[in-house]
Design an enzyme around this catalytic site. Structure first.
Site, PDB file in Angstrom:
ATOM      1  N   THR A 159      31.254  35.992  32.979  1.00  0.00           N
ATOM      2  CA  THR A 159      30.748  35.634  34.309  1.00  0.00           C
ATOM      3  C   THR A 159      29.914  36.812  34.824  1.00  0.00           C
ATOM      4  OG1 THR A 159      32.904  36.290  35.233  1.00  0.00           O
ATOM      5  CG2 THR A 159      32.513  33.941  34.899  1.00  0.00           C
ATOM      6  N   THR A 196      41.176  37.901  37.173  1.00  0.00           N
ATOM      7  CA  THR A 196      40.148  36.950  36.796  1.00  0.00           C
ATOM      8  C   THR A 196      39.726  37.312  35.396  1.00  0.00           C
ATOM      9  OG1 THR A 196      39.404  36.789  39.042  1.00  0.00           O
ATOM     10  CG2 THR A 196      37.959  35.911  37.405  1.00  0.00           C
ATOM     11  N   GLU A 282      33.246  45.225  38.113  1.00  0.00           N
ATOM     12  CA  GLU A 282      32.000  45.006  38.848  1.00  0.00           C
ATOM     13  C   GLU A 282      31.559  46.283  39.558  1.00  0.00           C
ATOM     14  OE1 GLU A 282      32.473  40.248  39.744  1.00  0.00           O
ATOM     15  OE2 GLU A 282      33.144  41.689  41.254  1.00  0.00           O
ATOM     16  N   THR A 409      25.352  33.082  45.783  1.00  0.00           N
ATOM     17  CA  THR A 409      23.910  32.912  45.918  1.00  0.00           C
ATOM     18  C   THR A 409      23.161  33.663  44.834  1.00  0.00           C
ATOM     19  OG1 THR A 409      23.852  34.760  47.480  1.00  0.00           O
ATOM     20  CG2 THR A 409      23.992  32.529  48.381  1.00  0.00           C
TER      21      THR A 409
END
EC number: 2.3.1.35
Length: 409
Positions: A159, A196, A282, A409
């Site tokens: 992802t 996750t 991240e 987005t």
């Protein structure tokens, strides 16, 4: 390359991956869940494999987890796994559950296995239904040779990850080469007690399902449950292990003379994948390892290690290369564990910053230089007891905020 851990020796296979073990293959393709990236992957064993899984502790369990647990419960076996990225199929009600069943059914029919021998996994945005027309078209193409390749599978499951995560090692049991391979994804929403993350491990070792399940649970508590990026735990997380027995070794149990060899090798693979997830957090710029020694119990050491690695103040200090040891001491103190503050010493790598609960003189510039390295180790020595644990995480950067402020987005 040879690794030695507690007198156990195995070798890392160059370009090894989840399809390195005998009888396994993997692949991936683009089915349109993403604009361009590969988004559908699968793993297949040419014979039924003993299977074990562990899953997120989040009470909102996504539909694929429910279907996968149902599959394994029937015979403790699997022969294939189908995985999509981009959409998590979580919080999608009865329709989402039916879609997961439909994924399982079509995948099983396509590769020629019984429906309950297939597992389903999804990862991505929560609360959206899968575009089943695109997904079904993709599944219908998975037998095409152009889509085969473990590297394609590693890419398909990502992802916000910045890189693929795969490994395979080989060891000898009963005179037979035994291979353990794996792949994982995970970058954000990572926290102890699953994250996750999806992780899939394959092996050609001969081991019973009940033995495999207990082993996976134990190893998960030392690996995947010891990483954190941001303190969030998601709805879709699972670790699956498939063992198809094609290596031809004698059945592995705790009484087997080489049981410890296998256990250490499987733990190494899981720890490697867990650390790669933490490293790829991240916005992360550093992998952080926390070692706790001298706690009253291993459980206490585990809680303290998790407390340190989960502290946002510790993580931001690492990002800023600030040797602010007070934040580490604070995280130890609020862990809820019994300890003697006057026996606590803290190191940043080899640099002693706290000794027996009070500041130790150290060179700030030297500490800053160390904290700018790609891998940072925090060591907390709590006393003379035997409890110990290790946890992994990463720094917390401005980039993490940017990524998650605009995730949809």
């Amino acid at each position: 390359m040879v690794f030695t851990d507690q007198q156990d020796t195995f070798k890392l296979l160059k370009n090894g991956n989840i399809a390195s073990a005998k009888g396994f293959q993997a692949g991936g393709l683009h089915c349109g869940l993403r604009k361009k990236k590969i988004d559908l992957g699968w793993v297949y064993s040419d014979v039924p494999a003993q299977a074990a899984g562990v899953y997120t502790t989040n009470v909102f369990q996504a539909a694929p987890l429910k279907v996968t647990q149902e599959s394994i419960a029937k015979e403790n076996q699997l022969q294939g796994i189908i995985v999509n990225s981009a959409i998590a199929n979580a919080c999608t009600g009865e329709q989402g559950l039916q879609d997961a069943y439909d994924m399982r059914k079509q995948f099983a029919e396509t590769v020629g296995i019984e429906e309950h021998m297939a597992a389903v996994a999804s990862t991505g945005l929560i609360g959206e239904l899968l575009p089943m027309d695109r997904l079904q078209k993709g599944i219908s193409q998975i037998n095409q040779e152009e889509h085969l390749g473990a590297e394609k599978f590693e890419t398909a499951i990502l992802t916000t990850d910045t890189k693929e995560k795969g490994i395979a090692i080989e060891l000898e049991i009963d005179g037979q080469p035994v291979t353990i391979g794996g792949a994982a994804k995970g970058s954000g929403m990572i926290h102890p007690n699953m994250a996750t993350m999806l992780s899939f491990v394959t092996t050609d070792a001969n081991i019973a399902a009940d033995q495999l399940h207990g082993t996976l649970k134990s190893i998960t508590n030392k690996s995947f449950n010891m990483i954190t990026v941001d303190g969030d735990t998601s709805t879709n997380d699972m670790v699956l292990v498939l063992a198809n027995g094609k290596a031809g070794n004698q059945p592995l149990t705790a009484q087997h003379p080489q049981w410890n060899d296998f256990y250490q090798a499987l733990q190494f693979v899981c720890e490697y994948l867990a650390k790669e997830i933490a490293r790829d957090g991240e916005g992360a710029t550093r992998l952080v390892e926390v070692q706790v020694d001298g706690a009253f119990t291993d459980e206490s050491a585990t809680a303290i290690a998790k407390s340190i690695i989960s502290s946002n103040l510790v993580k931001t200090a690492i990002h800023g290369a600030d040797a602010n040891w007070g934040r580490i001491i604070t995280a130890i103190g609020y862990s809820g564990q019994s300890l003697d503050p006057d026996k606590v010493s803290v190191y940043l790598g080899d640099i002693l910053v706290v000794e027996n609960g009070v500041p130790a003189p150290f060179n700030e510039e030297q500490a800053k230089e160390y904290l700018l390295e790609d891998e940072v180790k925090i060591i907390a020595k709590l006393g003379d007891a035997n409890g110990k644990a290790t946890a992994w995480g990463c720094d917390l950067s401005y980039e993490y905020v940017r990524i998650n402020a605009s995730y949809r987005t």
